[in-house]
Scaffold this motif. Structure first.
Motif, PDB file in Angstrom:
ATOM      1  N   TYR A 162      -0.603   4.917  -7.999  1.00 57.12           N
ATOM      2  CA  TYR A 162       0.022   4.532  -9.261  1.00 57.12           C
ATOM      3  C   TYR A 162      -0.951   3.721 -10.111  1.00 57.12           C
ATOM      4  CZ  TYR A 162       4.732   5.842  -7.710  1.00 57.12           C
ATOM      5  OH  TYR A 162       5.832   6.539  -7.289  1.00 57.12           O
ATOM      6  N   THR A 163      -0.937   3.973 -11.415  1.00 50.70           N
ATOM      7  CA  THR A 163      -1.568   3.073 -12.371  1.00 50.70           C
ATOM      8  C   THR A 163      -0.472   2.152 -12.866  1.00 50.70           C
ATOM      9  OG1 THR A 163      -3.175   4.750 -13.036  1.00 50.70           O
ATOM     10  CG2 THR A 163      -2.826   2.898 -14.541  1.00 50.70           C
ATOM     11  N   ILE A 164      -0.587   0.871 -12.548  1.00 48.49           N
ATOM     12  CA  ILE A 164       0.547  -0.030 -12.736  1.00 48.49           C
ATOM     13  C   ILE A 164       0.059  -1.388 -13.218  1.00 48.49           C
ATOM     14  CG2 ILE A 164       0.528  -0.855 -10.346  1.00 48.49           C
ATOM     15  CD1 ILE A 164       3.628  -0.701 -10.421  1.00 48.49           C
ATOM     16  N   ASP A 165       0.851  -2.042 -14.037  1.00 50.02           N
ATOM     17  CA  ASP A 165       0.509  -3.368 -14.543  1.00 50.02           C
ATOM     18  C   ASP A 165       0.674  -4.417 -13.452  1.00 50.02           C
ATOM     19  OD1 ASP A 165       0.135  -3.354 -17.694  1.00 50.02           O
ATOM     20  OD2 ASP A 165       1.715  -1.909 -17.226  1.00 50.02           O
ATOM     21  N   GLY A 166      -0.204  -5.425 -13.489  1.00 45.85           N
ATOM     22  CA  GLY A 166      -0.083  -6.549 -12.574  1.00 45.85           C
ATOM     23  C   GLY A 166      -0.638  -6.267 -11.196  1.00 45.85           C
ATOM     24  N   PHE A 167      -0.459  -7.264 -10.320  1.00 42.77           N
ATOM     25  CA  PHE A 167      -0.921  -7.166  -8.939  1.00 42.77           C
ATOM     26  C   PHE A 167       0.143  -7.763  -8.025  1.00 42.77           C
ATOM     27  CE2 PHE A 167      -4.649  -7.399 -11.644  1.00 42.77           C
ATOM     28  CZ  PHE A 167      -5.347  -6.267 -11.234  1.00 42.77           C
ATOM     29  N   GLY A 168       0.538  -6.990  -7.020  1.00 42.24           N
ATOM     30  CA  GLY A 168       1.597  -7.422  -6.125  1.00 42.24           C
ATOM     31  C   GLY A 168       2.908  -6.718  -6.400  1.00 42.24           C
ATOM     32  N   ASN A 169       2.828  -5.429  -6.757  1.00 40.15           N
ATOM     33  CA  ASN A 169       4.016  -4.584  -6.896  1.00 40.15           C
ATOM     34  C   ASN A 169       4.100  -3.713  -5.647  1.00 40.15           C
ATOM     35  OD1 ASN A 169       4.632  -5.092  -9.924  1.00 40.15           O
ATOM     36  ND2 ASN A 169       2.476  -4.471  -9.944  1.00 40.15           N
ATOM     37  N   TYR A 170       5.175  -3.838  -4.885  1.00 39.85           N
ATOM     38  CA  TYR A 170       5.289  -3.090  -3.633  1.00 39.85           C
ATOM     39  C   TYR A 170       6.720  -3.155  -3.130  1.00 39.85           C
ATOM     40  CZ  TYR A 170       4.744  -7.823  -1.639  1.00 39.85           C
ATOM     41  OH  TYR A 170       4.881  -9.153  -1.334  1.00 39.85           O
ATOM     42  N   ASN A 171       7.021  -2.397  -2.101  1.00 36.98           N
ATOM     43  CA  ASN A 171       8.348  -2.452  -1.492  1.00 36.98           C
ATOM     44  C   ASN A 171       8.223  -2.518   0.019  1.00 36.98           C
ATOM     45  OD1 ASN A 171       7.652   0.563  -1.640  1.00 36.98           O
ATOM     46  ND2 ASN A 171       9.494   0.598  -0.354  1.00 36.98           N
ATOM     47  N   LEU A 172       9.228  -3.076   0.654  1.00 35.88           N
ATOM     48  CA  LEU A 172       9.314  -3.143   2.108  1.00 35.88           C
ATOM     49  C   LEU A 172      10.648  -2.557   2.544  1.00 35.88           C
ATOM     50  CD1 LEU A 172       7.966  -6.769   2.748  1.00 35.88           C
ATOM     51  CD2 LEU A 172       6.712  -4.621   3.023  1.00 35.88           C
ATOM     52  N   GLU A 173      10.638  -1.896   3.682  1.00 34.33           N
ATOM     53  CA  GLU A 173      11.839  -1.274   4.216  1.00 34.33           C
ATOM     54  C   GLU A 173      12.275  -2.007   5.482  1.00 34.33           C
ATOM     55  OE1 GLU A 173      11.097   2.894   4.775  1.00 34.33           O
ATOM     56  OE2 GLU A 173      10.137   3.109   2.811  1.00 34.33           O
ATOM     57  N   VAL A 174      13.584  -2.215   5.613  1.00 31.90           N
ATOM     58  CA  VAL A 174      14.137  -2.874   6.795  1.00 31.90           C
ATOM     59  C   VAL A 174      14.944  -1.839   7.566  1.00 31.90           C
ATOM     60  CG1 VAL A 174      15.479  -4.808   7.683  1.00 31.90           C
ATOM     61  CG2 VAL A 174      14.274  -5.027   5.490  1.00 31.90           C
ATOM     62  N   GLY A 175      14.497  -1.532   8.767  1.00 32.38           N
ATOM     63  CA  GLY A 175      15.118  -0.484   9.562  1.00 32.38           C
ATOM     64  C   GLY A 175      16.407  -0.922  10.229  1.00 32.38           C
ATOM     65  N   GLY A 176      17.191   0.069  10.650  1.00 31.46           N
ATOM     66  CA  GLY A 176      18.419  -0.202  11.381  1.00 31.46           C
ATOM     67  C   GLY A 176      18.139  -0.726  12.776  1.00 31.46           C
ATOM     68  N   LEU A 216       8.780   2.333 -14.031  1.00 34.92           N
ATOM     69  CA  LEU A 216       8.673   3.725 -13.593  1.00 34.92           C
ATOM     70  C   LEU A 216       8.422   3.798 -12.093  1.00 34.92           C
ATOM     71  CD1 LEU A 216       6.576   5.254 -16.523  1.00 34.92           C
ATOM     72  CD2 LEU A 216       9.004   5.642 -16.024  1.00 34.92           C
ATOM     73  N   TRP A 217       7.552   2.920 -11.590  1.00 33.64           N
ATOM     74  CA  TRP A 217       7.313   2.875 -10.139  1.00 33.64           C
ATOM     75  C   TRP A 217       8.598   2.520  -9.399  1.00 33.64           C
ATOM     76  CZ3 TRP A 217       7.961  -1.731  -7.376  1.00 33.64           C
ATOM     77  CH2 TRP A 217       7.757  -1.596  -5.995  1.00 33.64           C
ATOM     78  N   PHE A 218       9.325   1.511  -9.895  1.00 33.37           N
ATOM     79  CA  PHE A 218      10.576   1.114  -9.253  1.00 33.37           C
ATOM     80  C   PHE A 218      11.562   2.282  -9.212  1.00 33.37           C
ATOM     81  CE2 PHE A 218      14.981  -0.020 -10.118  1.00 33.37           C
ATOM     82  CZ  PHE A 218      15.310  -0.658  -8.929  1.00 33.37           C
ATOM     83  N   LYS A 219      11.737   2.980 -10.334  1.00 31.29           N
ATOM     84  CA  LYS A 219      12.693   4.085 -10.400  1.00 31.29           C
ATOM     85  C   LYS A 219      12.329   5.186  -9.413  1.00 31.29           C
ATOM     86  CE  LYS A 219      14.044   5.538 -14.462  1.00 31.29           C
ATOM     87  NZ  LYS A 219      14.006   5.964 -15.891  1.00 31.29           N
ATOM     88  N   ARG A 220      11.046   5.537  -9.353  1.00 33.59           N
ATOM     89  CA  ARG A 220      10.619   6.604  -8.448  1.00 33.59           C
ATOM     90  C   ARG A 220      10.776   6.189  -6.991  1.00 33.59           C
ATOM     91  NH1 ARG A 220       5.108   8.027 -11.857  1.00 33.59           N
ATOM     92  NH2 ARG A 220       6.144   9.084 -13.613  1.00 33.59           N
ATOM     93  N   THR A 221      10.422   4.945  -6.693  1.00 28.95           N
ATOM     94  CA  THR A 221      10.544   4.461  -5.321  1.00 28.95           C
ATOM     95  C   THR A 221      12.001   4.389  -4.897  1.00 28.95           C
ATOM     96  OG1 THR A 221       8.519   3.158  -5.602  1.00 28.95           O
ATOM     97  CG2 THR A 221       9.953   2.572  -3.753  1.00 28.95           C
ATOM     98  N   SER A 222      12.847   3.866  -5.773  1.00 26.21           N
ATOM     99  CA  SER A 222      14.278   3.792  -5.490  1.00 26.21           C
ATOM    100  C   SER A 222      14.861   5.179  -5.261  1.00 26.21           C
ATOM    101  CB  SER A 222      14.995   3.093  -6.649  1.00 26.21           C
ATOM    102  OG  SER A 222      16.392   3.166  -6.507  1.00 26.21           O
ATOM    103  N   ASP A 223      14.458   6.133  -6.080  1.00 29.87           N
ATOM    104  CA  ASP A 223      14.948   7.502  -5.944  1.00 29.87           C
ATOM    105  C   ASP A 223      14.501   8.123  -4.620  1.00 29.87           C
ATOM    106  OD1 ASP A 223      16.161   9.989  -7.168  1.00 29.87           O
ATOM    107  OD2 ASP A 223      14.102  10.682  -6.914  1.00 29.87           O
TER     108      ASP A 223
END
Length: 353
Positions: A162-176, A216-223
């Motif tokens: 991704y070409t994205i603004d800022g630094f420190g945009n990411y997601n973490l997943e918590v498993g069952g 846009l990154w958030f929307k795609r990741t959420s989807d």
């Protein structure tokens, strides 16, 4: 300062109840395990630490404490407070929501000292940058790169591809829960974004905002996460709940009605002077249940706006401004899973703080 046996927490409480499909324990194919996972008691706990403002250790004097506390108070009180909370709460994840250090001492040494209780605890932790983390002797990119390499850190510089603004945009997943039929699915999604510092657009004064590239990154990741949660095996009817962490509160924080606020609002919401529409983006996606920010140290409320809870962490660090006689504080979030009559663990049924 807080006494050693009575730390302060941001005290508002909300419950998010989620309907889920019945889940039963079943044999599953072995796959790489998630770094984060719900315990066998069906719970996952997050400790949010906002605005440490760590500077030069015992050389840094405290702000807005009682006169008799001033002479002996320093950054070391912030360290002791964090160590105490970690021992008492035993969180599964520690999240630092920016202004971790103070810009005039903005270097790797300050960051190492600020995050040292989390590193020593061996509990996974994640961080984003705030307004006072910059400008410093390190650029925002250099600062985030250092955080990424620290022991125990699950932080990421930015999402690959991704070409994205800022630094420190990411997601973490918590498993069952291990061994449950949702063992290989993320049942709780955590999003982290860089809300920036001050605006670099001359015609828009004040603080920065969540940019279009980040949304846009958030929307795609959420989807993508929703599609994974809905597909076989054990397809679910709806998205797993999401929690979002960044530093500067959204303009919508100021629009929450007082009747929908739990805990205290003691200062004006200091958000960007323009609204980039991120609240609408989250609402459209439908998975986000709560947003957690810092920035305004003597606000610690949660407010329900259209089903999304907008929450502050409350000022944590003694080098940051506060209110004399009002304790420094942190926020604890506890997510719990549904349990069937047969005793099997399923998807998230409640989130409280």
């Amino acid at each position: 300062m807080e006494s050693r046996d009575s730390p302060s927490y941001s005290s508002c409480i909300f419950f998010i109840c989620l309907s889920t499909l019945p889940i039963f324990v079943s044999a599953i194919d072995p796959r790489p395990q998630a770094q984060l996972r719900f315990h066998r008691n069906g719970e996952f706990k997050i400790l949010q630490v906002a605005d440490m403002h760590y500077a030069n250790g015992n050389k840094t004097r405290c702000q807005d404490v009682l006169p008799e506390q001033m002479a002996s108070c320093s950054d070391l009180n912030t360290t002791a407070f964090l160590e105490r909370l970690i021992r008492l709460e035993s969180p599964d994840l520690i999240v630092f929501t920016g202004d971790n250090i103070f810009y005039y001492a903005g270097n790797a040494t300050s960051m190492d000292a600020a995050f040292s209780p989390a590193v020593s605890s061996r509990i996974p932790w994640a961080a984003v940058l705030g307004t006072h983390d910059r400008p410093s002797t390190l650029s925002s990119e250099e600062m985030m790169k250092h955080i990424v390499t620290m022991n125990g850190s699950l932080s990421q510089l930015n999402p690959p591809g991704y070409t994205i603004d800022g630094f420190g945009n990411y997601n973490l997943e918590v498993g069952g829960v291990e061994g449950s039929s949702l063992h290989n699915k993320s049942v709780l999604n955590l999003y982290f974004l860089d809300s920036g510092g001050t605006s670099d657009v001359p015609s828009i004064p004040g603080y920065d905002w969540i940019k279009l590239s980040q949304q846009l990154w958030f929307k795609r990741t959420s989807d993508e996460l929703e599609k994974a949660f809905r597909k076989e095996p054990e397809p679910q009817k709806e998205s797993a709940p999401g929690l979002v962490y960044f530093h500067i509160p959204l303009p919508e924080y100021a629009t929450v009605k007082s009747s929908n606020i739990v805990s205290v609002k003691q200062e004006n919401v200091k958000s960007a002077s323009m609204n980039s529409g991120f609240f609408t983006t989250m609402k459209e996606r439908g998975d986000v249940k709560a947003v957690f920010t810092g920035h305004d140290h003597i606000n610690d409320f949660c407010g329900n706006l259209m089903g999304i809870h907008l929450c502050y962490g409350g000022g944590f660090g003694y080098n940051g401004y506060g209110k004399e006689g009002w304790a420094r504080r942190a926020r604890v979030v506890l997510a719990a899973l549904e349990q069937t009559d047969e005793g099997a663990w399923g998807a998230v049924s409640s989130i409280k703080t």
